[in-house]
Motif scaffolding. Structure first.
Motif, PDB file in Angstrom:
ATOM      1  N   ARG A  24      53.659  11.303  35.876  1.00  0.00           N
ATOM      2  CA  ARG A  24      53.424  12.100  37.092  1.00  0.00           C
ATOM      3  C   ARG A  24      51.939  12.219  37.407  1.00  0.00           C
ATOM      4  O   ARG A  24      51.516  12.113  38.555  1.00  0.00           O
ATOM      5  CB  ARG A  24      53.962  13.521  36.899  1.00  0.00           C
ATOM      6  CG  ARG A  24      55.448  13.616  36.797  1.00  0.00           C
ATOM      7  CD  ARG A  24      56.050  13.698  38.183  1.00  0.00           C
ATOM      8  NE  ARG A  24      57.452  14.075  38.079  1.00  0.00           N
ATOM      9  CZ  ARG A  24      58.434  13.388  38.632  1.00  0.00           C
ATOM     10  NH1 ARG A  24      58.175  12.309  39.339  1.00  0.00           N
ATOM     11  NH2 ARG A  24      59.670  13.792  38.511  1.00  0.00           N
ATOM     12  N   VAL A  78      60.576   2.446  39.481  1.00  0.00           N
ATOM     13  CA  VAL A  78      61.423   3.385  38.736  1.00  0.00           C
ATOM     14  C   VAL A  78      61.151   3.275  37.244  1.00  0.00           C
ATOM     15  O   VAL A  78      61.188   2.177  36.671  1.00  0.00           O
ATOM     16  CB  VAL A  78      62.930   3.144  38.982  1.00  0.00           C
ATOM     17  CG1 VAL A  78      63.741   4.349  38.492  1.00  0.00           C
ATOM     18  CG2 VAL A  78      63.232   2.873  40.437  1.00  0.00           C
ATOM     19  N   THR A 115      59.279   6.963  40.760  1.00  0.00           N
ATOM     20  CA  THR A 115      60.476   7.719  40.396  1.00  0.00           C
ATOM     21  C   THR A 115      60.591   7.727  38.871  1.00  0.00           C
ATOM     22  O   THR A 115      60.435   6.689  38.238  1.00  0.00           O
ATOM     23  CB  THR A 115      61.708   7.024  41.021  1.00  0.00           C
ATOM     24  OG1 THR A 115      61.578   7.079  42.446  1.00  0.00           O
ATOM     25  CG2 THR A 115      63.006   7.687  40.611  1.00  0.00           C
ATOM     26  N   ASP A 158      53.565   8.650  42.742  1.00  0.00           N
ATOM     27  CA  ASP A 158      54.457   7.980  43.696  1.00  0.00           C
ATOM     28  C   ASP A 158      55.703   7.364  43.061  1.00  0.00           C
ATOM     29  O   ASP A 158      56.611   6.962  43.769  1.00  0.00           O
ATOM     30  CB  ASP A 158      53.669   6.894  44.448  1.00  0.00           C
ATOM     31  CG  ASP A 158      52.969   5.911  43.503  1.00  0.00           C
ATOM     32  OD1 ASP A 158      52.528   6.340  42.401  1.00  0.00           O
ATOM     33  OD2 ASP A 158      52.867   4.726  43.849  1.00  0.00           O
ATOM     34  N   ASP A 212      73.450   6.901  43.192  1.00  0.00           N
ATOM     35  CA  ASP A 212      72.743   5.924  44.029  1.00  0.00           C
ATOM     36  C   ASP A 212      73.028   4.474  43.680  1.00  0.00           C
ATOM     37  O   ASP A 212      72.659   3.585  44.453  1.00  0.00           O
ATOM     38  CB  ASP A 212      71.231   6.143  43.909  1.00  0.00           C
ATOM     39  CG  ASP A 212      70.794   7.433  44.588  1.00  0.00           C
ATOM     40  OD1 ASP A 212      71.464   7.854  45.545  1.00  0.00           O
ATOM     41  OD2 ASP A 212      69.786   8.021  44.142  1.00  0.00           O
ATOM     42  N   ASP A 234      63.386  12.893  38.520  1.00  0.00           N
ATOM     43  CA  ASP A 234      63.972  12.501  39.809  1.00  0.00           C
ATOM     44  C   ASP A 234      65.376  11.945  39.664  1.00  0.00           C
ATOM     45  O   ASP A 234      66.194  12.056  40.563  1.00  0.00           O
ATOM     46  CB  ASP A 234      63.101  11.411  40.459  1.00  0.00           C
ATOM     47  CG  ASP A 234      61.651  11.829  40.584  1.00  0.00           C
ATOM     48  OD1 ASP A 234      61.411  12.919  41.140  1.00  0.00           O
ATOM     49  OD2 ASP A 234      60.777  11.090  40.098  1.00  0.00           O
ATOM     50  N   VAL A 235      65.623  11.284  38.534  1.00  0.00           N
ATOM     51  CA  VAL A 235      66.908  10.594  38.398  1.00  0.00           C
ATOM     52  C   VAL A 235      67.401  10.709  36.957  1.00  0.00           C
ATOM     53  O   VAL A 235      66.623  10.580  36.005  1.00  0.00           O
ATOM     54  CB  VAL A 235      66.790   9.112  38.832  1.00  0.00           C
ATOM     55  CG1 VAL A 235      65.747   8.358  38.030  1.00  0.00           C
ATOM     56  CG2 VAL A 235      68.133   8.387  38.720  1.00  0.00           C
ATOM     57  N   ARG A 240      68.907  12.956  41.333  1.00  0.00           N
ATOM     58  CA  ARG A 240      69.905  11.940  41.680  1.00  0.00           C
ATOM     59  C   ARG A 240      70.556  11.381  40.421  1.00  0.00           C
ATOM     60  O   ARG A 240      69.983  11.427  39.330  1.00  0.00           O
ATOM     61  CB  ARG A 240      69.238  10.778  42.437  1.00  0.00           C
ATOM     62  CG  ARG A 240      68.405  11.188  43.627  1.00  0.00           C
ATOM     63  CD  ARG A 240      69.205  11.751  44.761  1.00  0.00           C
ATOM     64  NE  ARG A 240      70.207  10.794  45.267  1.00  0.00           N
ATOM     65  CZ  ARG A 240      71.039  11.063  46.286  1.00  0.00           C
ATOM     66  NH1 ARG A 240      71.001  12.250  46.889  1.00  0.00           N
ATOM     67  NH2 ARG A 240      71.903  10.160  46.694  1.00  0.00           N
ATOM     68  N   TRP A 290      63.354  -2.016  37.291  1.00  0.00           N
ATOM     69  CA  TRP A 290      63.631  -0.659  36.787  1.00  0.00           C
ATOM     70  C   TRP A 290      63.297  -0.706  35.300  1.00  0.00           C
ATOM     71  O   TRP A 290      63.971  -1.395  34.534  1.00  0.00           O
ATOM     72  CB  TRP A 290      65.102  -0.324  37.033  1.00  0.00           C
ATOM     73  CG  TRP A 290      65.542   1.032  36.573  1.00  0.00           C
ATOM     74  CD1 TRP A 290      65.364   1.597  35.342  1.00  0.00           C
ATOM     75  CD2 TRP A 290      66.262   2.001  37.343  1.00  0.00           C
ATOM     76  NE1 TRP A 290      65.916   2.850  35.305  1.00  0.00           N
ATOM     77  CE2 TRP A 290      66.480   3.125  36.506  1.00  0.00           C
ATOM     78  CE3 TRP A 290      66.774   2.035  38.660  1.00  0.00           C
ATOM     79  CZ2 TRP A 290      67.177   4.262  36.936  1.00  0.00           C
ATOM     80  CZ3 TRP A 290      67.464   3.166  39.075  1.00  0.00           C
ATOM     81  CH2 TRP A 290      67.665   4.261  38.235  1.00  0.00           C
TER      82      TRP A 290
END
Ligand code: GBH
Length: 473
Positions: free
Chosen positions: A208, A159, A215, A213, A419, A289-290, A371, A115
């Motif tokens: 992006r 991520v 996160t 693909d 998560d 996304d997160v 998330r 990450w």
């Protein structure tokens, strides 16, 4: 005895940051970041400590990853040193990228999810020489740098976090003077905050476009403020101000595409928003996304003492002059409530984390389908190692993590889409202006021998990760 079971997919990890653990200041083509400059400024860091060596992770990376794997952790959050990867801020340095390439391969090879955080406060000094985050160009340089790292690692890192805690890299860095570059200008701080947000948005768009693909997200830090006396309007106002200054000044642009009206008013004199140009907020609020959530403490706050005209002094680590990071709300007082505190003096208030996550879900992330992930939570304590270097932190750090995990569990039960959780930190490390004296690791580092020894909290956390549950004893 209560056992709290987490969802089967819940992720267990730890976090670190480049400048805090790597060392190897000038190796492999790395040049100075603002933290090298700051740490080498007399009086800036307690005891004159620097990140020149710190944990020497740069040379010990494979065994550090092996240690993580032996604890059974599924995710590792690390940051990339911009000054290693682009020493002048803009030109890629393949040798710098090689280090992270090896790190990612090592992690993937051991079944640990990488990450990656792009910016954990260590701006290349070359960019600071042109104004740092007060210069709008730094935002586009950041997006370029994001593209450089993505090109090399995007195939293996799932991520991506743009910024860690923009509050620290703006208000604590440009207004309070506590973090690099150590400036004490409220105006610089609000400009820096805007350009950090812009840099985040530009980097999200870049990531992006290049790799749809992966996160993508950002990590913000939060203090949950409550009025010291809920029946006193001045204290209620103080809590509103601190919530604005820490939390909403970033969350509202990110999720609602604007600064909150009350914060614009609080920070009007410093000029919040004056750096904004047409179209900025559409970039800043690019969908993510997160949301990474860093939480350490709650605080009770009170309004200014009526008639107080005394000079604004602000206590902080080190010996350099500091001012308040709470731009426009400098006279708000933090009032101790008699709760237990960590070695940082921060009040331990696990319920604050439940309230924070539920609020984020309801007011920001839920409506946007984003998330939540606790990307940092942990505590410094004055560890006492035995002769073998083992630290029994059962009643300090382990209890802190246990109680905060219970708070996360309660938030999930209340509907927050969380998560995973990461302990700050994997290793004792360079705790910014506090230097090596404050220890957050679940693994002890002896800074003379550089030996690593898992503390009781690490052994306990490994069992939590294995079983997916926490027992409240
Ligand atoms: C994180 O910052 C950093 O990401 C990490 O690098 C660092 O090592 C770690 O935490 C530990 O410090 O005014 O009483 O409410 C957290 C920084 C901590 C700054 C809490 C604001 C508020 C104290 N934040 N602090 S209070």
């Amino acid at each position: 005895m209560t056992e709290l079971t987490f969802p089967p997919s819940f992720s267990w990890g730890t976090a670190t940051a480049a400048y805090q653990i790597e060392g190897a200041r000038h190796e492999g083509g790395r040049r100075d970041s603002i933290w090298d400059t700051f740490a080498h400024t007399p009086g800036a860091v307690v005891n004159g400590d620097t990140g020149d060596v710190t944990c020497d992770h740069y040379h010990r990376m494979p065994s550090d990853v092996a240690l993580m794997a032996s604890l059974g952790l599924d995710t590792y959050r690390f940051s990339v040193s911009w000054a290693r990867v682009c020493p002048d801020g803009r030109t890629p340095n393949p040798e710098g990228l090689d280090f992270y390439d090896r790190l990612v391969d090592e992690l993937v090879g051991r079944g640990i999810r990488p990450w990656l955080t792009l910016y954990h406060w260590d701006l290349p000094q070359a960019l600071q020489d042109r104004g740092g985050w007060t210069n709008r160009d730094t935002a586009s340089a950041f997006a370029e740098y994001a593209g450089t790292v993505l090109e090399r690692l995007g195939d293996r890192v799932p991520v991506w976090t743009t910024l860690n805690e923009p509050w620290c890299s703006s208000f604590l860095s440009y207004a309070a003077g506590e973090h690099a570059p150590g400036h004490t200008s409220p105006t610089e701080a609000v400009d820096a905050a805007h350009h950090l947000l812009l840099g985040h948005g530009l980097a999200v768009q870049r990531i992006r476009a290049d790799r749809p693909d992966v996160t993508v997200g950002i990590t913000t830090n939060h203090t949950v403020a409550e009025p010291a006396d809920p029946s006193n309007p001045a204290d209620v106002d103080a809590a509103r101000r601190i919530d604005g200054a820490f939390n909403r000044v970033f969350l509202d642009p990110l999720f609602r595409g604007e600064y909150p009206a009350d914060v614009l008013e609080d920070m009007a004199e410093a000029g919040l928003g004056r750096a904004a140009r047409d179209g900025d907020f559409a970039v800043i609020s690019s969908p993510i996304d997160v949301l990474g959530v860093n939480y350490y403490n709650g605080a009770a706050v009170a309004g200014a003492v009526p008639g107080d005209e005394s000079p604004l002094v602000f206590a902080g680590p080190g010996e350099l002059p500091r001012r308040s990071p709470y731009v426009g709300s400098e006279r708000v007082r933090f009032v101790p409530r008699g709760l237990p505190v960590t070695a940082m003096g921060w009040e331990v208030q696990p319920e604050g984390l439940t309230r924070l996550l539920v609020r984020l879900q309801e007011e920001y992330t839920g409506p946007a389908g984003v998330r939540l992930h606790v990307t940092e939570n942990g505590a410094a304590y004055d560890d006492v190692p035995d002769a073998a270097g083992f630290v029994d932190d059962t009643h300090t750090r382990r209890a802190y993590v246990r109680d905060h995990l219970a708070a996360v569990h309660a938030a999930i039960e209340a509907g927050a889409a969380v998560d995973g959780y990461m302990v700050w930190s994997m290793l004792d490390n360079f705790e910014w202006a506090w230097g090596l004296a404050k220890r957050f690791g679940i693994v002890r580092v002896d800074f003379d021998t550089l030996q690593r020894t898992p503390k009781a909290s690490a052994l306990w956390y490994a069992e939590v990760a294995r079983s997916g549950s926490v027992t409240l004893d």
